[in-house]
Design a protein around this motif. Sequence first.
Motif, PDB file in Angstrom:
ATOM      1  N   LEU A  69      20.853  39.486  79.593  1.00  0.00           N
ATOM      2  CA  LEU A  69      20.997  38.278  78.790  1.00  0.00           C
ATOM      3  C   LEU A  69      22.169  38.344  77.832  1.00  0.00           C
ATOM      4  N   GLU A  70      22.477  39.562  77.337  1.00  0.00           N
ATOM      5  CA  GLU A  70      23.533  39.668  76.335  1.00  0.00           C
ATOM      6  C   GLU A  70      24.254  41.002  76.391  1.00  0.00           C
ATOM      7  N   LEU A  92      23.495  36.116  82.219  1.00  0.00           N
ATOM      8  CA  LEU A  92      24.426  36.216  81.097  1.00  0.00           C
ATOM      9  C   LEU A  92      25.016  34.845  80.806  1.00  0.00           C
ATOM     10  N   ARG A  93      24.844  34.373  79.567  1.00  0.00           N
ATOM     11  CA  ARG A  93      25.312  33.039  79.200  1.00  0.00           C
ATOM     12  C   ARG A  93      26.594  33.055  78.385  1.00  0.00           C
ATOM     13  N   ASN A  94      26.789  34.079  77.579  1.00  0.00           N
ATOM     14  CA  ASN A  94      27.963  34.160  76.706  1.00  0.00           C
ATOM     15  C   ASN A  94      28.440  35.598  76.603  1.00  0.00           C
ATOM     16  N   LEU A  95      29.711  35.738  76.335  1.00  0.00           N
ATOM     17  CA  LEU A  95      30.280  37.033  75.982  1.00  0.00           C
ATOM     18  C   LEU A  95      30.533  37.010  74.487  1.00  0.00           C
ATOM     19  N   PRO A  96      30.332  38.122  73.812  1.00  0.00           N
ATOM     20  CA  PRO A  96      30.608  38.112  72.371  1.00  0.00           C
ATOM     21  C   PRO A  96      32.102  37.933  72.109  1.00  0.00           C
ATOM     22  N   LYS A 118      31.109  29.796  79.035  1.00  0.00           N
ATOM     23  CA  LYS A 118      32.538  29.809  78.741  1.00  0.00           C
ATOM     24  C   LYS A 118      32.953  31.222  78.368  1.00  0.00           C
ATOM     25  N   LEU A 119      34.241  31.407  78.299  1.00  0.00           N
ATOM     26  CA  LEU A 119      34.789  32.667  77.811  1.00  0.00           C
ATOM     27  C   LEU A 119      35.122  32.496  76.338  1.00  0.00           C
ATOM     28  N   PRO A 120      35.162  33.582  75.578  1.00  0.00           N
ATOM     29  CA  PRO A 120      35.544  33.465  74.165  1.00  0.00           C
ATOM     30  C   PRO A 120      36.926  32.843  74.017  1.00  0.00           C
TER      31      PRO A 120
END
Length: 174
Positions: A69-70, A92-96, A118-120
Motif C-alpha cells: 500500500l505504501e 500502491l496508490r502514491n509514491l512519497p 500520479k508521480l510526485p
Amino acid sequence: MFTVYFHMEKLVVLDMQYSKLNTIWKGSKYLKSLKILNLSHSNLLKGTVDFNGVPMLETLLLKGCTSLLEVHSSIGVLVRLAHVNLEGCKELRNLPDSICMLKSLGYLNLAGCSNLDKLPENMGLLKNLTSLYIDGCNKREPVNNSWFSSVASWVPLKRSPSSTRFLPNSVSSL
C-alpha cells in the motif's frame, strides 16, 4: 517454531522473495551494512520499513508485492539508493514526495502499478534517472505530452502510448 539470533549489523543482502510477511520487521532496526533488500513477490506485504535504519541501501526490490500500500516517506534519506523495482505493486496508490531526493536513483520500475494515481511533482529532480518503466500505470491525471521530446534523451521509457499522461509537469523541464 524457533528463533534464530545472529548479528544483523554485518548483513549485506536480505533476500526474502516469496515470503509471507505483512511487515518486514517490527520496530526500528539498524542494519548499517545492508545494501540489497529483496522482498519480491511477498504478496502479503503492506508497507516498507523506516529506511533511516538502512543507510547503505543501494537496491530495493519489491516486484510483485501485490498488497503493498505504501512506501515509507523516509526513502528520501537513502543517498546510495540506485535501483528501485516496484513492478506489479497493484495496490500502491502514491509514491512519497521524498523519492525525488534520491540523487543516485538510476532505475525506477513502476510498470503494472495499476492504482498509482500520479508521480510526485518533483520527479524532474532525479537527474541520474536513466530508466523509468511506467507501462500499465494508472492514467488519471492528464499532463501535457510536450515533456516527451526533452525526456527522450534523458530516460529510455518503456511505456504504452497513453501512459505518459500522468507524469508530473517537472519532467518537462529536463
